[in-house]
Motif scaffolding. Structure first.
Motif, PDB file in Angstrom:
ATOM      1  N   TYR A  72       0.805  -1.215   0.000  1.00  0.00           N
ATOM      2  CA  TYR A  72       0.000   0.000   0.000  1.00  0.00           C
ATOM      3  C   TYR A  72       0.838   1.265   0.000  1.00  0.00           C
ATOM      4  CZ  TYR A  72       0.286   0.743   5.112  1.00  0.00           C
ATOM      5  OH  TYR A  72       0.682   0.973   6.395  1.00  0.00           O
ATOM      6  N   GLU A 269       8.762 -11.091  15.078  1.00  0.00           N
ATOM      7  CA  GLU A 269       8.527 -12.141  16.072  1.00  0.00           C
ATOM      8  C   GLU A 269       7.401 -13.067  15.590  1.00  0.00           C
ATOM      9  OE1 GLU A 269       8.764 -10.625  20.439  1.00  0.00           O
ATOM     10  OE2 GLU A 269       8.081  -8.934  19.240  1.00  0.00           O
ATOM     11  N   ILE A 271       4.083 -15.285  16.005  1.00  0.00           N
ATOM     12  CA  ILE A 271       2.852 -15.250  16.795  1.00  0.00           C
ATOM     13  C   ILE A 271       2.335 -16.682  16.891  1.00  0.00           C
ATOM     14  CG2 ILE A 271       0.486 -14.358  16.864  1.00  0.00           C
ATOM     15  CD1 ILE A 271       2.679 -12.220  17.219  1.00  0.00           C
ATOM     16  N   GLY A 286      -6.939  -6.508   8.635  1.00  0.00           N
ATOM     17  CA  GLY A 286      -6.048  -5.403   8.348  1.00  0.00           C
ATOM     18  C   GLY A 286      -6.792  -4.364   7.528  1.00  0.00           C
TER      19      GLY A 286
ATOM     20  N   ILE B 271       4.079 -17.493  13.758  1.00  0.00           N
ATOM     21  CA  ILE B 271       3.735 -16.972  12.433  1.00  0.00           C
ATOM     22  C   ILE B 271       4.297 -15.555  12.350  1.00  0.00           C
ATOM     23  CG2 ILE B 271       1.824 -16.345  10.906  1.00  0.00           C
ATOM     24  CD1 ILE B 271       2.163 -19.371  11.399  1.00  0.00           C
ATOM     25  N   CYS B 272       5.179 -15.339  11.385  1.00  0.00           N
ATOM     26  CA  CYS B 272       5.948 -14.086  11.348  1.00  0.00           C
ATOM     27  C   CYS B 272       5.389 -13.030  10.405  1.00  0.00           C
ATOM     28  CB  CYS B 272       7.389 -14.387  10.948  1.00  0.00           C
ATOM     29  SG  CYS B 272       8.244 -15.386  12.184  1.00  0.00           S
ATOM     30  N   LEU B 274       2.297 -11.731   9.760  1.00  0.00           N
ATOM     31  CA  LEU B 274       0.960 -11.145   9.933  1.00  0.00           C
ATOM     32  C   LEU B 274       0.876  -9.688   9.509  1.00  0.00           C
ATOM     33  CD1 LEU B 274      -0.129 -12.744  13.307  1.00  0.00           C
ATOM     34  CD2 LEU B 274      -1.211 -13.059  11.070  1.00  0.00           C
ATOM     35  N   MET B 275       2.006  -9.003   9.454  1.00  0.00           N
ATOM     36  CA  MET B 275       1.989  -7.608   8.992  1.00  0.00           C
ATOM     37  C   MET B 275       1.352  -7.511   7.606  1.00  0.00           C
ATOM     38  SD  MET B 275       2.648  -4.535   9.890  1.00  0.00           S
ATOM     39  CE  MET B 275       2.456  -3.064   8.841  1.00  0.00           C
ATOM     40  N   LEU B 277      -1.333  -8.765   6.735  1.00  0.00           N
ATOM     41  CA  LEU B 277      -2.773  -8.492   6.866  1.00  0.00           C
ATOM     42  C   LEU B 277      -3.025  -7.002   6.683  1.00  0.00           C
ATOM     43  CD1 LEU B 277      -3.877 -10.653   9.964  1.00  0.00           C
ATOM     44  CD2 LEU B 277      -3.923 -11.275   7.534  1.00  0.00           C
ATOM     45  N   ILE B 278      -2.122  -6.195   7.242  1.00  0.00           N
ATOM     46  CA  ILE B 278      -2.292  -4.740   7.142  1.00  0.00           C
ATOM     47  C   ILE B 278      -1.867  -4.255   5.757  1.00  0.00           C
ATOM     48  CG2 ILE B 278      -1.645  -2.506   8.130  1.00  0.00           C
ATOM     49  CD1 ILE B 278      -1.129  -3.959  10.781  1.00  0.00           C
ATOM     50  N   LEU B 279      -0.693  -4.705   5.319  1.00  0.00           N
ATOM     51  CA  LEU B 279      -0.161  -4.214   4.038  1.00  0.00           C
ATOM     52  C   LEU B 279      -1.128  -4.510   2.895  1.00  0.00           C
ATOM     53  CD1 LEU B 279       3.563  -5.300   4.431  1.00  0.00           C
ATOM     54  CD2 LEU B 279       2.624  -2.996   4.651  1.00  0.00           C
ATOM     55  N   GLN B 281      -4.472  -5.401   3.497  1.00  0.00           N
ATOM     56  CA  GLN B 281      -5.859  -5.267   3.950  1.00  0.00           C
ATOM     57  C   GLN B 281      -6.625  -6.588   3.855  1.00  0.00           C
ATOM     58  OE1 GLN B 281      -6.188  -1.816   1.241  1.00  0.00           O
ATOM     59  NE2 GLN B 281      -4.112  -2.116   1.982  1.00  0.00           N
ATOM     60  N   VAL B 282      -6.019  -7.580   4.458  1.00  0.00           N
ATOM     61  CA  VAL B 282      -6.575  -8.933   4.423  1.00  0.00           C
ATOM     62  C   VAL B 282      -7.423  -9.178   5.670  1.00  0.00           C
ATOM     63  CG1 VAL B 282      -5.942 -11.383   4.556  1.00  0.00           C
ATOM     64  CG2 VAL B 282      -4.720  -9.840   2.994  1.00  0.00           C
TER      65      VAL B 282
END
Lengths: 348, 348
Positions: A72, A269, A271, A286, B271-272, B274-275, B277-279, B281-282
């Motif tokens: 994005y 890290e 999760i 997200g 799980i590394c 997850l960012m 999801l934001i990038l 928009q998931v």
């Protein structure tokens, strides 16, 4: 309309030197001066502005990386100014929506003067009976982020329990106040006693804690939310997210807004507790505010009266002078700022 | 209605011995025989059934743990029979919805005869022109799981790209077929050549791969989805989820149905990514089928004709005899089964 020629001024700029790995430092940026002719180039529909306030936002760390997949945001350009949200005065306009003298907010450069080449992405500022700097925060991108993230992504209901991390930041402080207005039970985490006091005494959170003083975040959350968390507004990621996952209630919602604790790590890290999404039927989503800017006027209509009636307050941390921009931006990642971090470039 | 007294029979049972850590083994269960009087106790509104088919489902591993937080399932009771979905014939009914001779599916015990004390959670089987065992799979819980997980959680659109892990399993094989019927591009992963062949040749997936032969799942997914994944139907968790997160498209959706790769681990893998999801928009959403059983009749109306027209097929792996139940259940976690794992208790 664009002129034939204009005054030449010295334009101080904060230049992005090169892609950053690990923690960003002031030396990743440098303040330079260049000459700029104060005119909109022939044939351009850009607007030439004097920048008044610039916004320091955590997402900017992502743009300091070399991004190999389109996402994005694109990477900052090494050798060019940092770009980000700001408040500016139009000096000359090549765009029919804007005229000389207008105040606008939107994406601009970290410099005294900018030529904004896509002014249609900017908003004209119509209400000036609030601090102009609010348009980098409460009435700008972070405010809209809090509004759509909370109301559109979290679908809050009165009586629900809400947890907000980085809760005294530009977005978090507002999410908490919105949640209180809805009638939720609201707890926030922050990284100092001063911030925790703000949350409880100024922003009206039901409770707050300093995550740096907690050894077992799972136990901490169980103490504040013995019945669990309906809504988590995620600003930090990492260990906090893992602890929150253990404490979500059935059909809880997680609005994933940012993960500031992870931005300086080369490998984020892991999760471990995502299975709780299934066990508790939790939705984690997200979002980015730019998908929702069509709601901006509605947002203003909602929030402006609440500001004037004192129902919503906002704390800013204003660094004075463009030359203090790099330190202000870098400070975000160690929690140096108290409230929304702004840079005042010019009072006009 | 409940009788005064009934025939006493020998009732073979699969007993859950004690809570399991690590990989479950056959010896975590034992086959015992007890005596049972074939009657519904006075005052009970239960139904007494003869079990015909029992279902082996991955979620059952979760019930083998000592669950310390209330979640969507309670732990199995050490010393009592395993419980799970099954197809059964009503021998005697204390409940007005059921009568002797009815066929039902729902939660029952791993034994020859069960007294179902909450029969209102069972469905009466009205359509018997399909294999009865289908009511443990295609027309039972896994089928509904595929249906609601795909249509309600993933909101699929024609032309979207769909990835399914554990794709030849009870749920995955159906998700893929539903996705093809919608007009999606569908790729599945499985753990053997035989299963991959099934996906491509029997279930009509566009493509499939054996994850055990892939060294770099991120690269694998990029090969099958050069433009990214719109919908991920998550059955496995762990490294596959982490790789998928790197390959989601903007506004993608992840239906979190199960994480079978994690169930035998005391500490789940981290799980590394997850960012993303934001990038991107998931939305990632955990769901359980029991929230959607009100849609069961609609599901049947949709799926029964598709079965009869051969538009939907189903592969089962049927273990014959209750005594083979423990091996069948344990085999799920090493991917021993090909298709839906069922135990045939009795042909009647």
């Amino acid at each position: 309309m664009a002129n034939g020629s204009g005054e030449v001024v010295r334009n101080r700029q904060v230049i992005f030197r090169d892609y950053v790995s690990g923690s960003p430092e002031e030396t990743d940026m440098e303040v330079r001066e260049s000459a700029l002719e104060l005119r909109v180039p022939e044939g351009s529909n850009g607007v030439l502005v004097r920048n008044l306030y610039l916004s320091c936002d955590p997402y900017m760390r992502i743009r300091m990386r070399k991004l190999d997949v389109p996402s994005y945001r694109e990477s900052f350009q090494p050798g060019s100014p940092i770009i980000g949200y700001g408040v500016a005065r139009v000096l000359e306009s090549g765009h029919p929506n804007f005229k000389k003298g207008d105040l606008i907010w939107g994406i601009t450069g970290w410099e005294e003067y900018s030529l904004i080449t896509e002014p249609e992405t900017c908003f004209k500022i119509e209400h000036i009976d609030v601090p102009l700097s609010y348009y980098t925060g409460l009435l700008g991108m972070p405010g809209m982020t809090a509004y759509v993230g909370f109301f559109k992504v979290c679908s809050p209901k009165k009586g629900e329990t809400v947890f907000i991390s980085a809760a005294s930041g530009a977005v978090g402080q507002l999410v908490g106040q919105f949640a209180k207005l809805v009638g939720c039970y609201v707890v926030g985490s922050a990284g100092s006693k001063e911030k925790v006091d703000l949350l409880k005494n100024k922003f009206g959170f039901d409770d707050a804690f300093n995550y740096k003083e907690e050894l077992d975040l799972d136990a901490t959350l169980k103490r504040y939310f013995p019945e669990g968390i309906d809504i988590y507004f995620e600003n930090v990621g990492g260990k906090m997210l893992d602890a929150v996952l253990l404490n979500m209630k059935l059909r809880g919602r997680i609005a994933a807004c940012g993960m500031i604790s992870q931005y300086n790590l080369e490998q984020p890290e892991g999760i471990c507790n995502l299975m709780n999404l299934i066990l508790k039927q939790v939705r984690m989503e997200g979002f980015v505010v730019s998908d929702y800017y069509h709601l901006y006027l509605k947002f203003l209509e909602t929030v402006l009266p609440q500001i004037k009636e004192g129902k919503i307050v906002y704390v800013e941390d204003i660094a004075k002078g463009l030359e203090n921009g790099p330190a202000a931006l870098v400070g975000l990642f160690s929690g140096h700022n108290v409230g929304k971090q702004v840079i005042m470039v010019s009072r006009e």
